[in-house]
Design a protein around this motif. Structure first.
Motif, PDB file in Angstrom:
ATOM      1  N   THR A 142       0.830  -1.205   0.000  1.00 45.32           N
ATOM      2  CA  THR A 142       0.000   0.000   0.000  1.00 45.32           C
ATOM      3  C   THR A 142       0.864   1.254   0.000  1.00 45.32           C
ATOM      4  O   THR A 142       0.441   2.307  -0.479  1.00 45.32           O
ATOM      5  CB  THR A 142      -0.918   0.026   1.243  1.00 45.32           C
TER       6      THR A 142
ATOM      7  N   TYR B  40       2.807   2.861 -10.844  1.00 46.40           N
ATOM      8  CA  TYR B  40       1.875   2.021 -11.588  1.00 46.40           C
ATOM      9  C   TYR B  40       1.274   2.791 -12.759  1.00 46.40           C
ATOM     10  O   TYR B  40       1.112   2.263 -13.847  1.00 46.40           O
ATOM     11  CB  TYR B  40       0.772   1.498 -10.668  1.00 46.40           C
ATOM     12  N   GLU B  41       0.939   4.066 -12.520  1.00 45.38           N
ATOM     13  CA  GLU B  41       0.350   4.866 -13.587  1.00 45.38           C
ATOM     14  C   GLU B  41       1.316   5.001 -14.759  1.00 45.38           C
ATOM     15  O   GLU B  41       0.943   4.824 -15.925  1.00 45.38           O
ATOM     16  CB  GLU B  41      -0.030   6.258 -13.053  1.00 45.38           C
TER      17      GLU B  41
ATOM     18  N   ASP C 112       4.343   4.112  -4.187  1.00 46.27           N
ATOM     19  CA  ASP C 112       3.853   5.296  -4.880  1.00 46.27           C
ATOM     20  C   ASP C 112       2.994   4.899  -6.086  1.00 46.27           C
ATOM     21  O   ASP C 112       3.490   4.254  -7.013  1.00 46.27           O
ATOM     22  CB  ASP C 112       5.068   6.121  -5.343  1.00 46.27           C
ATOM     23  N   PRO C 113       1.697   5.286  -6.132  1.00 45.34           N
ATOM     24  CA  PRO C 113       0.820   4.886  -7.252  1.00 45.34           C
ATOM     25  C   PRO C 113       1.298   5.427  -8.601  1.00 45.34           C
ATOM     26  O   PRO C 113       0.965   4.875  -9.649  1.00 45.34           O
ATOM     27  CB  PRO C 113      -0.547   5.470  -6.880  1.00 45.34           C
TER      28      PRO C 113
END
Lengths: 301, 305
Positions: B189, B196-197, B192-193
């Motif tokens: 969790t 993925y982006e 860092d998103p």
């Protein structure tokens, strides 16, 4: 743009289906054994021996549960288990919070020494026999306090609680000190109310430890006055595994014309239900807290 | 600033000292007094005489178990069961965490998580009870194998010594998988998103993202927990699984160090021998923790201690 984002390719859909299928299977694998225990506890003992009772009781009965309620040891055991869980866990949580607060005070003179003692105690233990002699010399054999006092502190829980308290802003404590509050009041009025997630976590952990422990009953107590539910279950378990042939046992008793109203297996299942149900009812509601408590301080501990 | 003496400092913090002192005494009694009992291992301890009047025998008991073949069998069992447990336990927990992190529906994720913690909170007594029921010759496992035609006759698996390690490993993985996944899931969790982006824009597949983003990002957590586990190698399979799931028929494969020390101490009343085994256990564990810590400084800054 939005339409493009929500578009799922066929391979992604298959992947998703597979993902949900695997996880559902895992969930069933975790849950089903408990369900089966329930079903067996509610099924008629002789019918159970024919095998094949998996999803639903074939011949529903409450006799197994009624039977164990009539066992005198079991009532004592149940009361003792509840007492040690309630008293032991309350005492432990208060002690752990108090000690952790002392350790979290960076200006505390004895902090270094105590911290070192906690860490050492995590890595070296005296072992079974030396510990037994300590318990004996303290007069704790055959004493209810043997369920309470040795559980007062736990190095791992202390470290988890300390790292939580460490995160609270120290200005709160300092301003209370300026207002003339002493450390005990700061602990009770400020630290504990602000540490509810960790307090809830500790309550769950210590209560589960108490409820599940049987070994201390086994080696530190004699007779049945201080017996606990888990220990009674161990006794039934070892009785039915000593002769794994309990099926043949019952068969021969039936052949010789005796009546069988209960079997070791059904009794075992009924006790298992009583020993499992309280935990089953409580832990889902604590989930939010213990995940927070564990991920905050658990790693370094 | 005037330099204050220790006594003055203690007096200034007297309430804090009073709060901590009982626990210091508690630790001295319950954690450190047993260490004095180690002296029992070097004498032929007779309860009547006490430690100091019993006959001094030096390392006799250590020599006795080190030359005993049974000891090496027990040591083999201990390492085998712990090693299997650590290996499969780690992989299954990481696997579960990765799978859970891929789930979009919060409700589904929550449910599976909640269910997966359940076995962790249940005692070994209940767990071994369940395994005895399922693996007995009339149990579900045999029934399923028979119906699928995999086996032609029922086997009482709990009384087969060769299947013991497998059963214990499976039961431990089953019990702790969900619980151990908590820490890995927390690590996932925290990733860092944006990573993925960016990967999505570059057309990276789902497996690619797991392989090149998720796993590398949680590697520090994996290494740290692995190192901690290695330090715990002797005690990873504790007393309960070995004692409760084992029986007379499987004892050659089920008995581990904890149960061995118990058998000597509580059943044969050979206190000195049992204590010698406990000392061996403690010293060996300390060595493992020390080397694990040395190892961890290579992976994690600052080590684990």
């Amino acid at each position: 743009m939005k339409g493009k984002l929500s578009y799922r390719s066929p391979s992604e859909r298959i992947g998703n289906a597979l993902l949900y299928a695997v996880l559902t299977l895992l969930g069933v694998l975790m849950l089903y054994p408990f369900w089966n225990v329930f079903v067996l506890a509610l099924n008629e003992p002789l019918d159970t021996l024919r095998g094949g009772v998996y999803l639903w009781p074939r011949k529903f009965t409450l006799d197994n549960l009624r039977q164990i309620l009539q066992m005198r040891n079991l009532l004592t055991a149940f009361i003792n288990s509840i007492l040690r869980t309630v008293i032991g866990s309350t005492v432990s949580v208060f002690c752990i919070m108090m000690f952790s607060y002392c350790l979290s005070r960076r200006d505390f003179v004895m902090r270094g020494l105590l911290q070192r003692m906690v860490v050492i105690s995590m890595y070296i233990s005296g072992g079974l026999i030396p510990y037994y002699f300590v318990i004996r010399n303290l007069g704790l054999l055959n004493n209810f306090l043997v369920y309470i006092i040795p559980f007062m502190l736990n190095a791992f829980y202390v470290l988890v609680a300390r790292s939580f308290i460490d995160q609270l802003p120290s200005s709160l404590r300092e301003s209370a000190q300026i207002d003339g509050a002493n450390d005990l009041m700061i602990l009770i009025r400020i630290i504990i109310p602000l540490s509810l997630p960790i307090v809830a976590t500790l309550v769950l952990f210590t209560a589960v430890d108490q409820w599940n422990s049987w070994y201390d009953t086994y080696i530190y107590t004699k007779g049945t006055d201080l017996t606990t539910l888990q220990y009674e279950l161990v006794k039934v378990l070892s009785k039915s595994t000593a002769s794994i042939k309990n099926y043949e046992d019952v068969q021969s008793r039936l052949l010789s014309g005796g009546t069988v109203t209960s079997t070791p297996q059904s009794i075992r299942m009924a006790i298992t239900v009583v020993a499992t149900l309280p935990i089953l009812c409580v832990y889902p509601f604590m989930q939010r807290y213990f995940i927070q408590g564990l991920t905050l301080g658990g790693v370094k501990g | 600033m005037v330099k204050r003496t220790l006594a003055q400092k203690l007096w200034n913090q007297r309430i804090l000292v009073a709060m901590a002192l009982p626990f210091m005494v508690w630790m001295l009694v319950f954690n450190f007094a047993p260490l004095m009992g180690w002296s029992m291992a070097f004498v032929n301890y007779k309860p009547r005489y006490g430690i100091f009047s019993s006959e001094w025998v030096g390392l006799k008991y250590f020599a006795e178990f080190i030359t005993d073949n049974r000891f090496y069998e027990v040591l083999r069992n201990t390492f085998a069961m712990s090693g299997l447990n650590i290996f499969f336990g780690t992989f299954s927990a990481i696997g579960l965490a990765v799978l859970l992190s891929e789930v979009r529906s919060t409700a589904f994720k929550r449910t599976i998580q909640t269910v997966s913690y359940l076995p962790h909170f249940i005692s070994w007594v209940v767990v071994s009870n369940i395994f005895y029921t399922f693996l007995s010759s009339e149990g579900l496992f045999n029934d399923v194998l028979l119906r699928l035609g995999i086996t032609s006759e029922t086997v009482s698996y709990m009384s087969k010594e060769t299947s013991f390690w497998g059963i214990v490993t499976f039961s431990q993985v089953w019990k702790e998988m969900g619980w151990n996944a908590i820490l890995y899931l927390a690590a996932i969790t925290a990733i860092d998103p944006q990573l993925y982006e960016a990967a999505t824009l570059d057309g990276v597949t789902r497996f690619g993202k797991i392989r090149y983003i998720t796993i590398p990002c949680i590697m520090p957590t994996i290494m740290m927990l692995l190192v901690l586990n290695i330090g715990n190698l002797l005690n990873a399979t504790g007393f309960d699984p070995s004692y409760l799931m084992g029986n007379d028929m499987t004892v050659n494969y089920s008995e581990n160090l904890a149960v061995y020390a118990y058998t000597y101490g509580m059943q044969m009343s050979r206190y000195s021998m049992s204590t010698a085994l406990s000392i061996f256990n403690s010293m060996f564990s300390l060595l493992l923790v020390w080397s694990a810590n040395k190892l961890s400084t290579r992976f994690i800054e600052g080590g684990i201690l």
